[in-house]
Design a protein around this motif. Structure first.
Motif: not given
Length: 426
Positions: A62-67, A82-87, A90-96, A109-118
């Motif tokens: 989340x922090x990487x994606x946000x910044x 327009x750039x929320x989803x790509x950012x 990429x950050x969640x994909x890198x951590x995974x 499940x934690x990663x998926x739910x966190x990503x969707x809420x984010x």
């Protein structure tokens, strides 16, 4: 008098624009809340271990994606949502990827739910921000500032020596002009208070995404040569990505090749001499999207131009061009070091020589490797007329001047949107 007051400050950011709200609430909703719920229903110690690691992973994602997202949003012409989803993808994909290759336990499940809420949370934020008033910029009325009024998306506030200081998001001035002493003190005071002060040229570039080319423009380090360290790192990344992607894309490329052969007679690949890195010609590969019609040498320049609704484009060629599939064979050019994934588009040699004879400084665009996609492509699309090429050159020079990882990331994100919309295809 507005310019004598040293206590006036720029307008405070709205609640929705504050980092503490955007990031703090995001961490609570997308990291801590899902973790607390999953903690209550964990069935064994192994799940608890994976869950604890996932909390750290989702927090980092989340922090990487946000910044990353904040950095991208600073560039011109960027509609932040327009750039929320790509950012965040990429950050969640890198951590995974780190978790996967390091063989660490984690909760999918934690990663998926966190990503969707984010994603939902940041779309809510920027839907609120986009409803606010447009940018208000104060203009110091000295020097060459009249050109700014041509930019209609901004409310330009002409500052005067009389009356209170208006609420503005930034102040622009021609810092190379002969500004009176009281205005110099005014600008110094505003800068000390934290107000953004920009030179007129930088403000124009930031808002339009173009660099004026009355003369060659240095980059932020005062040099005509783009960042050498980043150029080397980018070349290594280009090569690695091309080598990894080529085997994965081969089945799809074979299907496209078969479809081209069935659709019309002629070779599958279109080969053409293009002007490349540092002005050296190279042979570029594309999937053929036009009817195969050998041209005489004297027609080389006109044959190299693609017009609107060009009758030479084949049925399948229209789809290849719309979705940029015809560019995929250039992976070979990337591996050979002739191209990059991102950079100014290489022109056919006859066209490039023509443009060089008509436009000043045109050759300077060859200071970086040409790319499959680029800043001019996502901002303007395909052009051929000399006047349009001059306008496109402004975008190419902006890319060269601001040559950086973050601008490349923004171009990748905008390229996906361009592919979906078909913008600029011919």
């Amino acid at each position: 008098m507005a310019i004598e007051s040293s206590k006036l400050v720029s307008a405070r950011p709205s609640l929705w624009n504050r980092v503490r709200l955007q990031l703090g609430v995001g961490v609570f909703l997308a990291v801590l809340a899902p973790w607390a719920v999953r903690l209550q229903i964990a069935r064994n110690d192994a799940e608890l271990v994976g869950l604890q690691a996932s909390v750290i992973g989702t927090f980092v994602g989340l922090v990487l994606g946000y910044y990353s997202f904040r950095r991208l949003s600073r560039y011109p012409g960027v509609r932040a949502s327009y750039h929320i989803l790509p950012s965040f993808s990429a950050s969640y994909g890198l951590v995974l990827a780190v978790f996967f290759f390091a063989r660490l336990d984690y909760s999918r499940l934690q990663f998926l739910v966190s990503f969707l809420i984010c994603i939902v949370w940041y779309y809510v934020i920027y839907s609120k921000l986009q409803r606010q008033k447009r940018l208000r910029i104060g203009v110091v009325p000295y020097g060459d500032v009249a050109m700014l009024t041509e930019i209609k998306e901004v409310s330009w506030i002409r500052l005067t020596e009389q009356g209170p200081m208006p609420d503005v998001d930034a102040i622009v001035a021609d810092l190379r002009a002969d500004i009176p002493d009281q205005w110099e003190r005014f600008l110094a005071d505003r800068a000390l208070e934290g107000t953004l002060i920009m030179h007129v040229k930088q403000m124009q570039e930031s808002l339009t995404g173009r660099v004026a080319i009355e003369h060659l423009s240095e980059n932020n380090f005062g040099s005509l040569i783009p960042g050498i360290v980043y150029a080397k790192a980018k070349r290594a990344g280009d090569f690695a990505a091309a080598v990894l992607l080529l085997p994965l894309l081969l089945p799809f490329l074979l299907l496209v090749a078969i479809a081209i052969r069935i659709d019309s007679p002629g070779p599958v690949l279109f080969r053409q001499q293009r002007m490349g890195y540092r002005g050296h010609p190279f042979r570029m590969f594309k999937f053929r999207s036009m009817t195969h019609q050998p041209m005489a040498a004297e027609d080389a320049r006109s044959a190299a131009m693609t017009q609107d609704d060009d009758h030479r484009v084949t049925r399948i060629g229209r789809y290849l061009r719309r979705y940029r599939i015809d560019e995929l064979p250039q992976i070979v050019n990337i591996i050979k070091g002739e191209m990059s994934w991102i950079g100014p588009r290489p022109e056919a040699v006859p066209l490039s020589l023509w443009y060089e004879s008509e436009l000043p400084f045109y050759r300077y665009r060859h200071i970086v490797r040409p790319g499959i996609t680029g800043w001019a492509q996502v901002k303007q699309g395909h052009v051929a007329d000399v006047d349009d090429v001059l306008w496109k050159l402004h975008y190419d020079f902006y890319y060269i001047k601001n040559f950086s990882f973050w601008l490349d990331v923004l171009i990748v994100a905008r390229t996906f949107r361009t592919i979906v919309s078909g913008y600029g295809a011919r």
